[in-house]
Design an enzyme around this catalytic site. Structure first.
Site, PDB file in Angstrom:
ATOM      1  N   ASP A  19     -25.371  -0.713 -15.288  1.00 14.23           N
ATOM      2  CA  ASP A  19     -24.217  -0.627 -14.373  1.00 14.23           C
ATOM      3  C   ASP A  19     -22.878  -0.880 -15.065  1.00 14.23           C
ATOM      4  O   ASP A  19     -21.911  -1.256 -14.417  1.00 14.23           O
ATOM      5  CB  ASP A  19     -24.376  -1.607 -13.195  1.00 14.23           C
ATOM      6  CG  ASP A  19     -25.659  -1.378 -12.421  1.00 14.23           C
ATOM      7  OD1 ASP A  19     -25.807  -0.291 -11.851  1.00 14.23           O
ATOM      8  OD2 ASP A  19     -26.514  -2.279 -12.417  1.00 14.23           O
ATOM      9  N   HIS A  49     -25.746   6.335 -11.927  1.00 10.92           N
ATOM     10  CA  HIS A  49     -24.560   6.496 -12.752  1.00 10.92           C
ATOM     11  C   HIS A  49     -23.472   7.168 -11.918  1.00 10.92           C
ATOM     12  O   HIS A  49     -23.560   8.348 -11.591  1.00 10.92           O
ATOM     13  CB  HIS A  49     -24.881   7.325 -13.991  1.00 10.92           C
ATOM     14  CG  HIS A  49     -25.928   6.707 -14.859  1.00 10.92           C
ATOM     15  ND1 HIS A  49     -26.453   7.329 -15.972  1.00 10.92           N
ATOM     16  CD2 HIS A  49     -26.564   5.506 -14.783  1.00 10.92           C
ATOM     17  CE1 HIS A  49     -27.350   6.540 -16.537  1.00 10.92           C
ATOM     18  NE2 HIS A  49     -27.436   5.431 -15.819  1.00 10.92           N
TER      19      HIS A  49
END
Length: 428
Positions: A19, A49
């Site tokens: 992340d 993503h």
């Protein structure tokens, strides 16, 4: 061979717990220089993503490459990816809704890749629920279950190429369902006969290729390798048992390049946030619940739990660099947080540790002991908050910061890599 030819490709890896912004970095790479294909080289449909365009369109890329908003750029799912055709269809539908109707036309999938099925997903969730308070923070999508089954039954595990042979796939799905049901009880999953049409449609719609396809593609032009998750979650070097069933370092990408006779032809780019984050349980030494932060793209979910924030953990990120074998440069994201008046710090050591030393891959008992130690230690902040964050991170990790990101779009990126990449030259 000149430097421009040698460093033709780029590998993007997260040096945290995931992340950190791999998607926005890959999107920028493909927006600023011609790229043929984005190659996914680990993980599966649990990837998330996020890419935001200047016009406000947004997509969370799971299996498609984070380049897919750019016309003509392909996605290749290598044999190291666990492919979920059902989730892929849902993702393609969302991409079409935000203006990308041809995502499936630009997709190739290695026929050797494992399939994640509803039976893997159901077994994954059953095991996680049975752990109770000791849950590992699984995404609940069956990726690890598919890898485990593939290791236990390598000749019978469902693979992408099986989708072209309905009878083979039927036998393998039936054996999979029966084995998992015998171990775990009835699974919350549809009958095999109900699944087969979707896999047949996948095989008819998507180009399934042999591993030699990628070697030819890598020789034909620039490719970007997009990693999933983060090095601190690595199956061999992460903090067991709060890890993934995936190699999250550069190893798979470097192996694919070596198979094509292109070893050493890629720039290795590590991605980090100005804050260290983690989704789900497990060590996060610098966690600070008083930080008034939230991430709209990483909300609490029933499987991983809440998204946690901590100060920049240079000890953990230095460990990730060592595990990964170093990088050519760092991409530092979320620098827009620095100007918000937050007391953001860099942790250079823990109360009882100055650094973490990687052990031999596969020694999970050692990694579990390290995890217990990390759950007990505390961060030490012995400096005032940095003013110049890129320089402070460079000094803490002895690695150059070559790309900075002050927001989610391509317009928010700057740094040495911007100038080099946009000129079409090797960045280093």
């Amino acid at each position: 061979m000149n430097l421009d030819a040698v460093r033709q490709h780029v590998i993007v890896v997260d040096l945290g717990y995931g992340d950190a912004g791999k998607g926005t970095v890959v999107d920028w790479l493909c927006a600023t220089r011609p790229v043929r294909t984005v190659v996914r080289f680990n993980g599966g449909a649990q990837a998330a993503h996020n890419v935001v365009l200047r016009d406000g369109r947004h997509h969370t890329f799971a299996q498609f490459g984070a380049s897919t908003f750019h016309p003509g750029v392909r996605t290749h799912l290598s044999r190291h990816v666990v492919v979920d055709p059902l989730a892929l269809a849902v993702e393609a539908d969302h991409l079409a809704a935000v203006g990308v109707p041809d995502a499936l036309d630009r997709l190739t999938v290695d026929g050797e890749a494992l399939l994640a099925t509803p039976y893997h997903r159901a077994a994954n969730r059953a095991r996680e629920l049975a752990r109770g308070a000791d849950r590992h923070g699984s995404c609940g999508l069956g990726v690890g279950e598919a890898v485990a089954y593939g290791l236990a039954h390598p000749d019978q595990a469902p693979r992408v190429a099986d989708c072209r042979s309905p009878e083979v796939l039927r036998r393998r799905l039936t054996a999979l369902r029966d084995r998992l049901s015998a171990e775990l009880g009835p699974l919350d999953a549809p009958p095999v006969a109900d699944c087969l049409p979707a896999y047949r449609a996948f095989a008819e719609r998507v180009e399934i290729v042999e591993r030699s396809w990628l070697a030819r593609e890598l020789r034909a032009g620039t490719c970007v390798f997009e990693g999933a998750q983060g090095v601190l979650l690595d199956e061999w070097h992460g903090f067991h048992p709060y890890t993934t069933w995936s190699t999250t370092t550069f190893a798979n990408a470097e192996g694919l390049l070596a198979e094509a006779g292109l070893a050493g032809s890629a720039t290795r780019l590590g991605v980090l946030r100005t804050v260290t984050t983690r989704h789900g349980p497990g060590p996060l030494v610098t966690e600070d619940p008083t930080l008034p932060l939230a991430d709209p793209h990483n909300p609490t979910n029933p499987w991983q739990g809440r998204f946690r924030f901590g100060h920049f953990d240079a000890v953990a990120h230095a460990y990730a660099l060592a595990v990964a074998g170093g990088v050519d440069g760092l991409a530092l994201t979320h620098l827009d947080l620095v100007g918000q008046g937050l007391d953001l710090r860099i942790c250079h050591r823990y109360t009882d540790l100055d650094r973490l030393v990687p052990g031999p891959p596969g020694d999970l008992d050692r990694q579990a002991r390290l995890t217990e130690r990390l759950l007990q230690t505390r961060p030490v902040y012995d400096e005032p908050p940095p003013v110049d964050w890129p320089t402070a991170v460079e000094q803490a990790l002895a690695t150059p910061v070559v790309l900075t990101s002050h927001g989610p779009t391509t317009a928010d990126k700057e740094g040495h890599l911007v100038n080099a990449w946009c000129r079409g030259r090797a960045p280093f």
